[in-house]
Write an enzyme that holds these catalytic residues in place. Structure first.
Site, short mmCIF file in Angstrom:
data_model
loop_
_atom_site.label_atom_id
_atom_site.label_comp_id
_atom_site.label_asym_id
_atom_site.label_seq_id
_atom_site.Cartn_x
_atom_site.Cartn_y
_atom_site.Cartn_z
N LEU A 33 0.81 -1.21 0.00
CA LEU A 33 0.00 0.00 0.00
C LEU A 33 0.85 1.27 0.00
O LEU A 33 1.90 1.33 0.64
CB LEU A 33 -0.92 -0.01 1.22
N HIS A 34 0.37 2.27 -0.72
CA HIS A 34 1.04 3.57 -0.80
C HIS A 34 0.02 4.68 -0.56
O HIS A 34 -1.14 4.40 -0.17
CB HIS A 34 1.74 3.73 -2.15
N GLU A 35 0.42 5.93 -0.80
CA GLU A 35 -0.45 7.06 -0.48
C GLU A 35 -1.75 7.06 -1.30
O GLU A 35 -2.76 7.58 -0.85
CB GLU A 35 0.30 8.38 -0.72
N HIS A 37 -3.50 4.32 -2.09
CA HIS A 37 -4.39 3.45 -1.31
C HIS A 37 -4.86 4.17 -0.04
O HIS A 37 -6.01 4.05 0.36
CB HIS A 37 -3.67 2.16 -0.90
N GLN A 153 -10.78 0.02 -15.01
CA GLN A 153 -11.28 -0.87 -13.96
C GLN A 153 -12.45 -0.23 -13.23
O GLN A 153 -13.47 -0.89 -12.97
CB GLN A 153 -10.16 -1.18 -12.96
N SER A 185 2.11 4.16 -7.69
CA SER A 185 1.85 2.78 -8.10
C SER A 185 2.78 1.84 -7.35
O SER A 185 3.95 2.18 -7.13
CB SER A 185 2.06 2.61 -9.61
N SER A 186 2.26 0.67 -6.98
CA SER A 186 3.12 -0.33 -6.35
C SER A 186 4.25 -0.74 -7.28
O SER A 186 5.34 -1.11 -6.85
CB SER A 186 2.29 -1.55 -5.96
#
Length: 279
Positions: A33-35, A37, A153, A185-186
């Site tokens: 998870l990042h900012e 998310h 999506q 993005s991951s």
């Protein structure tokens, strides 16, 4: 905050919340998870009494040649972020918990899933629709939160909910960017220092196209050509697609009139990155 590993655990917890008359929000993720998310989770915590975050790298949306095994994972860090934001439950199932050995039931979609990412990743959205549908059945949320970075999506999930009469509100949240413009993005973790600098060509091209449209350009081909030409100035970039489509149907358009989605997928080295703007 609890961490649940089985469908039964989640259902029992949600049942308890429902007995108390509480609302439930869901943020489906593949973890790391990042900012971006975090922005979804914060929105969910603001709007619901309880929030479930799923952390599940869904194997059915990866083709054999894609990065399922190398996709970044860090459950401990993910849980710490979730807890700091106020998430109530993290659902982290193993693939065997979500898919029986003889699993053979799919949620598939026509039209919207055939363009953009669906063109170059033909099984991807079947996997997405199936796993999201399963999560909706398991968690039974009032609202579910998705990021605009994955704009196709988001459109597909909205249509699935409408077409299948699911009683869930889908909430789309804006793209979160690094200070220099790169969309969070991951997969950004795959980039080396040189590739990280090169990746800025995506957001620069997005901002260029958006500026043209906002200044009155209505010829989709002209906007697309300018974006493509800009990307091609970066030697490390290889275009998968750049398209301007109707924001509802995901079908190509000639004349720009809202709502539209301008989206791209570009390889920087071996890493496939996406970006877009919506009007």
């Amino acid at each position: 905050m609890k961490v649940a590993y089985t469908v039964q655990e989640v259902r029992e917890q949600v049942k308890e919340w429902r007995k108390e008359g509480l609302t439930v929000g869901l943020v489906p993720t593949m973890g790391y998870l990042h900012e971006g998310h975090a922005s979804l989770m914060k929105k969910a915590v603001e709007e619901n009494d309880r929030v479930v975050v799923s952390v599940f790298v869904n194997p059915t949306q990866f083709a054999p040649t894609e990065d399922l095994e190398s996709y970044p994972r860090d459950l401990e860090k993910d849980c710490a972020l979730c807890e700091s934001i106020g998430v109530s439950l993290v659902f982290h199932p193993e693939p065997e918990e979500m898919y029986a050995p003889d699993f053979c039931t799919w949620v598939d979609m026509d039209v919207l899933s055939k363009t953009l990412c669906g063109k170059s990743r033909p099984i991807h959205f079947r996997g997405v629709c199936t796993v999201v549908s399963k999560l909706f059945h398991i968690v039974t949320p009032d609202k579910a939160y998705f990021g605009q970075k994955d704009a196709q999506q988001l459109a597909i999930i909205r249509r699935m909910v409408r077409d299948l009469n699911m009683d869930i509100e889908i909430v789309g949240c804006p793209i979160v960017r690094e200070e220099d413009g790169l969309a969070k993005s991951s997969r950004n973790t795959y980039l080396n220092e040189e590739e990280r600098k090169a990746a800025l060509i995506l957001s620069k091209s997005i901002f260029l196209g958006q500026k043209m449209v906002e200044e009155g350009e209505t010829d989709a081909a002209k906007v697309k050509a300018a974006m493509v030409a800009n990307i091609e100035t970066e030697p490390l970039a290889k275009i998968d697609y750049v398209e301007i489509v109707d924001g509802m149907s995901m079908q190509p358009i000639e004349t720009i009139k809202t709502p539209i989605l301008a989206a791209m997928a570009v390889y920087i080295g071996k890493t496939r990155l996406i970006d877009n703007f919506i009007l």
